[in-house]
Design a protein around this motif. Structure first.
Motif, PDB file in Angstrom:
ATOM      1  N   GLN A   1       0.788  -1.188  -0.006  1.00 53.72           N
ATOM      2  CA  GLN A   1       0.090  -0.045  -0.047  1.00 53.72           C
ATOM      3  C   GLN A   1       0.809   1.289  -0.114  1.00 53.72           C
ATOM      4  OE1 GLN A   1      -2.940  -0.170   2.945  1.00 53.72           O
ATOM      5  NE2 GLN A   1      -4.302   0.279   1.543  1.00 53.72           N
ATOM      6  N   LYS A   2       1.611   1.297   0.921  1.00 55.96           N
ATOM      7  CA  LYS A   2       2.787   2.262   0.917  1.00 55.96           C
ATOM      8  C   LYS A   2       3.328   2.827  -0.228  1.00 55.96           C
ATOM      9  CE  LYS A   2       4.456   2.214   5.335  1.00 55.96           C
ATOM     10  NZ  LYS A   2       4.905   1.676   6.363  1.00 55.96           N
ATOM     11  N   ARG A   3       3.510   1.570  -1.213  1.00 57.20           N
ATOM     12  CA  ARG A   3       4.470   1.696  -2.592  1.00 57.20           C
ATOM     13  C   ARG A   3       3.479   1.900  -3.428  1.00 57.20           C
ATOM     14  NH1 ARG A   3       7.275  -0.188   1.159  1.00 57.20           N
ATOM     15  NH2 ARG A   3       9.547  -0.207   1.288  1.00 57.20           N
ATOM     16  N   GLY A   4       2.325   2.275  -3.200  1.00 57.74           N
ATOM     17  CA  GLY A   4       1.283   2.482  -4.164  1.00 57.74           C
ATOM     18  C   GLY A   4       0.613   1.384  -5.134  1.00 57.74           C
ATOM     19  N   VAL A   5       1.048   0.159  -4.683  1.00 58.29           N
ATOM     20  CA  VAL A   5       0.470  -0.874  -5.692  1.00 58.29           C
ATOM     21  C   VAL A   5      -0.950  -0.938  -5.699  1.00 58.29           C
ATOM     22  CG1 VAL A   5       0.562  -3.536  -5.922  1.00 58.29           C
ATOM     23  CG2 VAL A   5       2.616  -2.202  -5.208  1.00 58.29           C
ATOM     24  N   LYS A   6      -1.552  -1.120  -6.629  1.00 53.81           N
ATOM     25  CA  LYS A   6      -2.959  -1.102  -6.720  1.00 53.81           C
ATOM     26  C   LYS A   6      -3.850  -1.716  -5.988  1.00 53.81           C
ATOM     27  CE  LYS A   6      -2.591  -1.573 -11.257  1.00 53.81           C
ATOM     28  NZ  LYS A   6      -3.068  -1.971 -12.463  1.00 53.81           N
ATOM     29  N   ASP A   7      -3.489  -3.062  -6.055  1.00 49.35           N
ATOM     30  CA  ASP A   7      -4.390  -4.383  -5.410  1.00 49.35           C
ATOM     31  C   ASP A   7      -3.219  -4.890  -4.153  1.00 49.35           C
ATOM     32  OD1 ASP A   7      -5.765  -6.221  -4.304  1.00 49.35           O
ATOM     33  OD2 ASP A   7      -5.590  -7.164  -5.986  1.00 49.35           O
ATOM     34  N   PRO A   8      -3.184  -4.032  -3.183  1.00 46.59           N
ATOM     35  CA  PRO A   8      -2.078  -4.619  -2.136  1.00 46.59           C
ATOM     36  C   PRO A   8      -2.428  -6.052  -1.693  1.00 46.59           C
ATOM     37  CG  PRO A   8      -2.971  -2.290  -1.733  1.00 46.59           C
ATOM     38  CD  PRO A   8      -3.971  -3.037  -2.737  1.00 46.59           C
ATOM     39  N   LEU A   9      -3.875  -6.348  -1.169  1.00 50.53           N
ATOM     40  CA  LEU A   9      -3.928  -7.620  -0.783  1.00 50.53           C
ATOM     41  C   LEU A   9      -3.437  -8.684  -1.620  1.00 50.53           C
ATOM     42  CD1 LEU A   9      -4.931  -9.411   1.197  1.00 50.53           C
ATOM     43  CD2 LEU A   9      -7.246  -9.036   0.539  1.00 50.53           C
ATOM     44  N   GLY A  10      -4.076  -8.401  -2.996  1.00 45.81           N
ATOM     45  CA  GLY A  10      -3.652  -9.202  -4.256  1.00 45.81           C
ATOM     46  C   GLY A  10      -2.421  -9.386  -4.376  1.00 45.81           C
ATOM     47  N   GLU A  11      -1.843  -8.502  -4.150  1.00 49.88           N
ATOM     48  CA  GLU A  11      -0.278  -8.742  -4.449  1.00 49.88           C
ATOM     49  C   GLU A  11       0.489  -9.410  -3.250  1.00 49.88           C
ATOM     50  OE1 GLU A  11       1.031  -7.286  -7.324  1.00 49.88           O
ATOM     51  OE2 GLU A  11       3.111  -7.753  -6.992  1.00 49.88           O
ATOM     52  N   ALA A  12       0.132  -9.282  -2.186  1.00 48.78           N
ATOM     53  CA  ALA A  12       0.509  -9.998  -1.023  1.00 48.78           C
ATOM     54  C   ALA A  12       0.250 -11.512  -1.347  1.00 48.78           C
ATOM     55  CB  ALA A  12       0.131  -9.717   0.306  1.00 48.78           C
ATOM     56  N   LEU A  13      -0.821 -11.746  -1.621  1.00 44.30           N
ATOM     57  CA  LEU A  13      -1.205 -13.250  -1.817  1.00 44.30           C
ATOM     58  C   LEU A  13      -0.484 -13.741  -3.010  1.00 44.30           C
ATOM     59  CD1 LEU A  13      -5.279 -13.142  -1.541  1.00 44.30           C
ATOM     60  CD2 LEU A  13      -3.765 -14.214  -0.058  1.00 44.30           C
ATOM     61  N   LEU A  14      -0.438 -13.056  -4.215  1.00 45.80           N
ATOM     62  CA  LEU A  14       0.601 -13.485  -5.052  1.00 45.80           C
ATOM     63  C   LEU A  14       1.826 -13.723  -4.672  1.00 45.80           C
ATOM     64  CD1 LEU A  14       0.788 -14.020  -8.130  1.00 45.80           C
ATOM     65  CD2 LEU A  14       1.410 -11.515  -8.595  1.00 45.80           C
TER      66      LEU A  14
ATOM     67  N   LYS B   1      15.669 -12.467  -8.393  1.00 48.22           N
ATOM     68  CA  LYS B   1      14.380 -12.291  -9.099  1.00 48.22           C
ATOM     69  C   LYS B   1      13.304 -12.103  -8.478  1.00 48.22           C
ATOM     70  CE  LYS B   1      14.695 -14.744 -13.659  1.00 48.22           C
ATOM     71  NZ  LYS B   1      16.116 -14.864 -14.039  1.00 48.22           N
ATOM     72  N   VAL B   2      13.018 -12.637  -7.466  1.00 46.64           N
ATOM     73  CA  VAL B   2      11.791 -12.362  -6.702  1.00 46.64           C
ATOM     74  C   VAL B   2      11.702 -11.123  -6.022  1.00 46.64           C
ATOM     75  CG1 VAL B   2      10.642 -13.121  -4.570  1.00 46.64           C
ATOM     76  CG2 VAL B   2      11.312 -14.837  -6.069  1.00 46.64           C
ATOM     77  N   ILE B   3      13.193 -10.776  -5.379  1.00 59.29           N
ATOM     78  CA  ILE B   3      13.010  -9.525  -4.977  1.00 59.29           C
ATOM     79  C   ILE B   3      12.741  -8.203  -5.885  1.00 59.29           C
ATOM     80  CG2 ILE B   3      14.761  -7.844  -3.918  1.00 59.29           C
ATOM     81  CD1 ILE B   3      15.986 -10.327  -2.555  1.00 59.29           C
ATOM     82  N   ASP B   4      13.533  -8.398  -7.173  1.00 56.25           N
ATOM     83  CA  ASP B   4      13.166  -7.192  -7.974  1.00 56.25           C
ATOM     84  C   ASP B   4      11.726  -7.141  -8.593  1.00 56.25           C
ATOM     85  OD1 ASP B   4      15.773  -6.890  -8.135  1.00 56.25           O
ATOM     86  OD2 ASP B   4      16.318  -8.028  -9.902  1.00 56.25           O
ATOM     87  N   LYS B   5      11.144  -8.482  -8.519  1.00 55.61           N
ATOM     88  CA  LYS B   5       9.489  -8.450  -9.300  1.00 55.61           C
ATOM     89  C   LYS B   5       8.708  -7.888  -8.222  1.00 55.61           C
ATOM     90  CE  LYS B   5       8.443 -10.618 -13.232  1.00 55.61           C
ATOM     91  NZ  LYS B   5       9.412 -11.516 -14.166  1.00 55.61           N
ATOM     92  N   PHE B   6       9.059  -8.374  -6.750  1.00 53.13           N
ATOM     93  CA  PHE B   6       7.845  -8.228  -5.878  1.00 53.13           C
ATOM     94  C   PHE B   6       8.166  -7.238  -4.696  1.00 53.13           C
ATOM     95  CE2 PHE B   6       6.997 -12.112  -7.989  1.00 53.13           C
ATOM     96  CZ  PHE B   6       5.583 -12.090  -8.192  1.00 53.13           C
ATOM     97  N   GLY B   7       9.427  -6.871  -4.971  1.00 53.53           N
ATOM     98  CA  GLY B   7      10.028  -5.790  -3.773  1.00 53.53           C
ATOM     99  C   GLY B   7       9.597  -4.186  -3.962  1.00 53.53           C
ATOM    100  N   TYR B   8       9.235  -4.029  -5.369  1.00 56.11           N
ATOM    101  CA  TYR B   8       8.884  -2.519  -5.622  1.00 56.11           C
ATOM    102  C   TYR B   8       9.783  -1.567  -5.100  1.00 56.11           C
ATOM    103  CZ  TYR B   8       4.772  -4.398  -7.426  1.00 56.11           C
ATOM    104  OH  TYR B   8       3.794  -5.010  -8.357  1.00 56.11           O
ATOM    105  N   LYS B   9      11.003  -1.694  -5.617  1.00 53.49           N
ATOM    106  CA  LYS B   9      12.246  -0.593  -5.333  1.00 53.49           C
ATOM    107  C   LYS B   9      11.762   0.399  -4.292  1.00 53.49           C
ATOM    108  CE  LYS B   9      16.577  -1.230  -6.516  1.00 53.49           C
ATOM    109  NZ  LYS B   9      16.571  -2.126  -7.847  1.00 53.49           N
ATOM    110  N   ASN B  10      11.478   1.655  -4.706  1.00 55.67           N
ATOM    111  CA  ASN B  10      11.475   2.927  -4.345  1.00 55.67           C
ATOM    112  C   ASN B  10      11.917   3.206  -2.977  1.00 55.67           C
ATOM    113  OD1 ASN B  10       9.241   2.291  -2.528  1.00 55.67           O
ATOM    114  ND2 ASN B  10       8.714   4.503  -2.642  1.00 55.67           N
TER     115      ASN B  10
END
Lengths: 193, 193, 193, 193
Positions: free
Chosen positions: D144-157, D184-193
């Motif tokens: 949420q803090k990183r502005g991901v659209k669907d935070p719960l979905g992203e967490a589940l994924l 790979k996972v960190i890059d793809k699911f860590g959301y830099k910023n």
DNA sequence: CATGAATGAGTCTTCATTCAT
DNA sequence: TATGAATGAAGACTCATTCAT
């Protein structure tokens, strides 16, 4: 056009033979209990169900086999039916008996294996006993006439010897020279004169 | 306080005997295939499951029985271990062999019925063959020394006779005077001199 | 009048289906080891014995189930068989895969549970591996063409993601919005251009 | 002199560990249902009876194993307990999680195989759910803090991805480069910023 | 505490026999 | 007559669990 009753009878008889042949082969080579009706039916080229059209049960089937062999055996004894055993007939009987085993070891293997199964097959024993009774008497007379001390004992011993030889041959055909034993037995149990 | 290893060993030994006795009786009297593990367990007074604590399978059980009998049998042969068979030892052997059958017919019935079972029990045959080989040699020497024409044949015949007599006795104990046959066999196959 | 072979074939086919349906349901819901043949037979409305007229063993039964599902799965991949994966086909594949899980969760639960069972089921793994190999190559090419740095790694990751999502859905269908994940996966692993 | 209660407790604890280690190894490598209590006892070097002094049943034993692993897992999450996940902590978590799998694949194989077994699983499910709930919240906040659209979905994924990767690695360790997947996972699911 | 003998319910599997077609 | 699907009782064997010592 419809078949005559005779034709039907012929077909039935042929099928019976077919089944019995297959069964004998399997029973003798793989054992009675380890041979299933399914296997027999397949070997005979028919369906399981049809089997029961010819034999009421597995037990009846094996009994039929034994009976059949028994009848063949019976023909060996006292061929001229005059109630007296000559020395030549004695020799002939020994030879023929062994020939029968050599020609049809499968059947005899079945016979022995069944004979040693206790319980159900007392019936078979009776059949055999009744057949053998006459022959026994013939033998007792034979030995008596030749002045053997214990004719009954000698007759029993002779029977046991035939059984023992047959059994050993069946268990180990290539090691057991059945052919040579014919003369040995005739010499030892035929009482020349 | 836990049982000591010795106590456990004792329990095991006793129970093993118990099971084997029950099994021998049943196998011999009702046949291997018609005797179920259930029946054996019941006869031995234990649960089905316990059987498998002592024998891995029904087959192992019957094998153990046969092996045990085999060892007893082995002790009969050439008791003084000098590699030579005397006339007295021959007579003694015949008598002892028949005594063994009279004393323990159950075991011998099992032995014969298994011997005639096809397939699985080739192993048993090998065991018996290896035991009998030495005795066979002893007999061949015995006959050779006495000038018998075909010593090997005579030895084989003698073995077959012993088997045949045993078998007939087992099938019909009250009709077959085994006791009287001892002398008969000794006379006929012992070759005085 | 006996049934024709075709009639028999029909009966067999129908019954096979019946058994497999019952077995699939039970295996997937209660596990392979905790589902007894008895239970399956009862669920299929037949006798225990009949099961073995159709499947040689419990293991063969579960293998048949897996094989069947495998074949259905195989049809999903590269439907136009031209050896190249387009972006649309990629999306289609993701959607279809998830639809397959939604439509037939029972089968996939079975698949996953068997896959994690050790020992016997290496065979199944080989079957799956051989099917997936081609698809894997397709995916590698797909990523390579789109300039992804580590195409093989990406393909493996994609596969793992599909597995993970499926598994989580199966364990918790009502909490896991599989439908919404289609787009997410396509976006994340489809590489637009 | 008698041991103190503390010493007893220590012995008990040590034996428990011993049994659990043996059980884990066997369950994971040979499966829960195909591993007997006997085998475990033997592997642990104790008697079957004693096992039940430490665990009431086979089921309790496996549950204890799962619980233990679960507790270890729980320690991985949010190590500084401040209720906020930083980017570094996220990366650290991914790395640590995979390291845990690499270091103790046996346990994780058990975990997955049990998870897919229905029935038992429901019990464990709650335990896992309660542990994961907090972490889930942490992740949702993180996204949420990183502005991901669907935070719960992203967490589940993200969770599903971790599961999928782990599973694939366990099924095929030498083919699946778990180490490389960390980044790979960190890059793809860590959301830099 | 420690042992392993003992139990018994349950498992998979087989097979002679029946029966609808 | 002929088929093979279907049954059900029985068999060998396993294993978690209990218990006397």
């Amino acid at each position: 056009m419809p078949r005559t009753p005779e034709q039907f009878e012929k077909i039935r008889e042929k099928m019976r033979k077919q089944i019995m042949n297959a069964a004998l082969e399997l029973f003798a080579n793989e054992g009675y209990y380890t041979t299933s009706i399914s296997k027999i039916a397949k070997a005979a080229g028919i369906s399981k169900g049809l089997m029961y059209n010819y034999f009421d049960s597995k037990e009846e089937l094996v009994m039929s086999l034994l009976k059949e062999g028994l009848n063949k055996l019976a023909e060996l004894f006292d061929p001229n039916k005059d109630g007296v055993l000559t020395r030549d007939e004695f020799a002939f009987f020994v030879e023929k008996s062994f020939d029968a085993v050599i020609e049809n070891p499968t059947y005899w293997r079945l016979y022995f294996s069944i004979m040693m199964q206790v319980g159900i097959y007392d019936m078979v024993k009776e059949m055999y006993a009744s057949i053998l009774k006459d022959t026994m008497q013939l033998l007792v007379d034979y030995y008596q006439k030749r002045g053997v001390k214990d004719p009954l004992g000698e007759a029993l011993l002779f029977g046991a010897v035939m059984d023992g030889i047959t059994m050993n041959y069946l268990l180990n055909p290539e090691m057991f020279p059945l052919e040579e034993f014919k003369q040995k037995v005739i010499d030892k149990f035929g009482y020349k004169n």
